[in-house]
Structures are given as C-alpha cells and as structure tokens.
Design an enzyme around this catalytic site. Structure first.
Site, short mmCIF file in Angstrom:
data_model
loop_
_atom_site.label_atom_id
_atom_site.label_comp_id
_atom_site.label_asym_id
_atom_site.label_seq_id
_atom_site.Cartn_x
_atom_site.Cartn_y
_atom_site.Cartn_z
N CYS A 1 -1.90 -2.86 7.66
CA CYS A 1 -1.81 -3.76 6.50
C CYS A 1 -0.51 -4.56 6.46
O CYS A 1 -0.51 -5.72 6.04
CB CYS A 1 -2.05 -2.98 5.22
SG CYS A 1 -3.79 -2.46 5.11
N LYS B 1 -7.13 -4.93 -3.02
CA LYS B 1 -7.86 -5.47 -1.87
C LYS B 1 -8.77 -4.40 -1.28
O LYS B 1 -8.53 -3.21 -1.46
CB LYS B 1 -6.88 -6.00 -0.82
CG LYS B 1 -5.95 -4.92 -0.30
CD LYS B 1 -4.88 -5.48 0.61
CE LYS B 1 -4.00 -4.39 1.16
NZ LYS B 1 -4.69 -3.37 1.97
N ASP C 1 0.79 -1.25 0.00
CA ASP C 1 0.00 0.00 0.00
C ASP C 1 0.82 1.29 0.00
O ASP C 1 0.48 2.25 0.73
CB ASP C 1 -0.96 0.01 1.20
CG ASP C 1 -2.00 -1.11 1.16
OD1 ASP C 1 -1.96 -1.93 0.22
OD2 ASP C 1 -2.85 -1.17 2.07
N ASP D 1 -4.60 -0.80 -1.88
CA ASP D 1 -5.88 -0.65 -1.20
C ASP D 1 -6.84 -0.03 -2.22
O ASP D 1 -6.50 0.98 -2.86
CB ASP D 1 -5.66 0.30 0.01
CG ASP D 1 -6.55 0.00 1.20
OD1 ASP D 1 -6.81 -1.19 1.47
OD2 ASP D 1 -6.98 0.96 1.87
N HIS E 1 -10.73 6.90 1.82
CA HIS E 1 -9.37 6.82 1.28
C HIS E 1 -9.29 5.76 0.20
O HIS E 1 -10.13 4.85 0.14
CB HIS E 1 -8.36 6.48 2.39
CG HIS E 1 -8.56 5.10 2.95
ND1 HIS E 1 -9.52 4.81 3.89
CD2 HIS E 1 -7.96 3.92 2.66
CE1 HIS E 1 -9.49 3.52 4.17
NE2 HIS E 1 -8.55 2.95 3.43
N HIS F 1 -17.44 2.78 1.01
CA HIS F 1 -17.00 1.53 1.64
C HIS F 1 -17.35 1.51 3.14
O HIS F 1 -17.29 2.55 3.81
CB HIS F 1 -15.49 1.35 1.46
CG HIS F 1 -15.00 -0.01 1.82
ND1 HIS F 1 -14.35 -0.26 3.00
CD2 HIS F 1 -15.09 -1.19 1.17
CE1 HIS F 1 -14.05 -1.56 3.05
NE2 HIS F 1 -14.49 -2.13 1.95
N HIS G 1 -10.81 0.71 -2.59
CA HIS G 1 -12.16 0.70 -2.05
C HIS G 1 -13.18 1.35 -3.01
O HIS G 1 -12.88 2.40 -3.58
CB HIS G 1 -12.22 1.48 -0.74
CG HIS G 1 -11.34 0.93 0.35
ND1 HIS G 1 -11.41 -0.37 0.78
CD2 HIS G 1 -10.38 1.53 1.11
CE1 HIS G 1 -10.54 -0.55 1.76
NE2 HIS G 1 -9.89 0.58 1.98
C1 VGL Z 1 -4.63 0.60 5.73
C2 VGL Z 1 -6.22 1.44 7.13
C3 VGL Z 1 -7.17 1.35 6.15
C4 VGL Z 1 -3.20 0.20 5.54
C5 VGL Z 1 -5.57 0.48 4.73
O1 VGL Z 1 -2.73 0.16 4.38
O2 VGL Z 1 -2.53 -0.05 6.55
N1 VGL Z 1 -4.97 1.07 6.94
N2 VGL Z 1 -6.84 0.86 4.95
ZN ZN Z 2 -8.29 0.92 3.40
#
Ligand code: VGL
Ligand code: ZN
Length: 198
Positions: A151, A106, A8, A46, A81, A52, A48
C-alpha cells in the site's frame, strides 16, 4: 503545502493481527512525532467487506500469497483482514488519530482491491484523494506506514504519476516482503522519481 500520508497503521497489520507486518507497531511512535511537523495529516484505512475478493478464503484451493487473475489484472490473495467494523480494522491504539484532517477508506468494493490511496487496483477508479489534496493546494507528500511493498509503494507511485512530489520515509515503514516484493517495490519507486528517505 506539504502533507503526511499515513498508510494503513491498523491493528491487523501489526503484531497479533490477521496480516501482521513484521515490526509494524514500531512505526507508530515515530509517526506520531512526525505529525507535529506536517502541514496536514491524512490517514488511510484498509476497509474490506466480509467476503472480499482479495481474501484467499473466497477462492477454492487457494492460500494467502498465491495469486488469481481478476478482470483488472493479477491479484495477490490475503488472509481475511481489515473487515469493516471489526477490531482488526481499527487504527493501532497508540496512533495519534486526532491529528488527522482526512481519513480515506479503501478496498470497500467487494470485487476489487485497493492498495493505493489514490486508485483502486484497476489503476483507474479514483478514491478522491487527489482532488482533495489539489483543492487544498497540497503538492508535497510524505508517505509512511504499512506495508512498504504494497500500500505504501502503490500510493507513492500513483502520487508521482499524478504529479505530486512524493517522498517515502523508509524508516517509518515496514514490509511484508513476500517473494522479493520489497526490493521490487523499491526499484519501481526509484525509477518513478519517488524520493526514498530515512
Ligand atoms: C495491504 C495487503 C492487503 C497494505 C492491504 O496495507 O499494504 N496489503 N491489504
Ligand atoms: Zn487489504
């Protein structure tokens, strides 16, 4: 065979992004450098849909970092986000994405979040990454990226549970560190046999 799993490294998790992780962009250049030593490079993204269920905006009266109970367990809520197709969901502009042989998206199911590169947050819906790695004979995984305590940690914990050798390069990660989440993630990874390096 070994693979570098880059978690990410996206605009929304870097300075100026919707869910900025302090120091997030600092990891980009050293991750690029590490790619040249890797047997294979996998990126996660990430990804979404708008609205979401992990977004605080979808839960009346809730703010980011508060929690809700979902059918699959407790879910931390986040600012909107990494929405599909937006600038914030793009990889950091300096990340060397050309080196990636696989990109795993994801968090695309509206009703469930997915921190881990391997399973959604119910810990049972697979992303397909384990099968991909096994088919390629990759057993040794090095994790870097954002965020260390969400993550990255969830991915490394699942990797260890699935029988991969898992190493987290802590110097190439940055944490959100909400409510002690960094120390908690570190302890869980140590208990699970994840190698912490860097
Ligand atoms: C993440 C919070 C929400 C991450 C992703 O990449 O750690 N944290 N979505
Ligand atoms: Zn996320």
């Amino acid at each position: 065979m070994q693979a570098l799993i880059v978690i990410d490294v996206q605009r929304d998790f870097c300075e100026g992004g919707a869910l900025a992780v302090p120091g997030g962009s600092e990891v980009v250049a050293p991750i690029n450098a590490l790619m040249s030593e890797a047997g294979a490079v996998v990126l996660t993204q990430d990804w979404h849909p708008a609205g979401h269920s992990s977004f605080a905006s979808q839960h009346e009266g809730k703010s980011p970092l508060e929690t809700v109970e979902m059918p699959y367990g407790t879910q931390v809520l986040w600012p909107d986000h990494c929405m599909q197709g937006t600038q914030g969901a793009e990889f950091h502009e300096d990340l060397d994405t050309a080196r990636a042989e696989m990109i795993v998206r994801k968090g695309f199911r509206p009703g469930i979040d997915s921190y881990s590169a391997f399973f959604e947050n119910d810990h049972e819906t697979p992303t397909g990454l384990a099968g991909y790695l096994r088919e390629r004979g990759i057993e040794d995984l090095t994790f870097v990226g954002l965020a260390y305590d969400f993550c990255v940690a969830w991915s490394a914990l699942d990797a260890a549970k699935l029988g991969f050798r898992a190493t987290v390069r802590e110097d190439l990660c940055r944490a959100i560190d909400a409510d002690g989440s960094k120390a908690a993630a570190r302890a869980r990874m140590q208990d699970a046999g994840v190698t912490l390096a860097g």
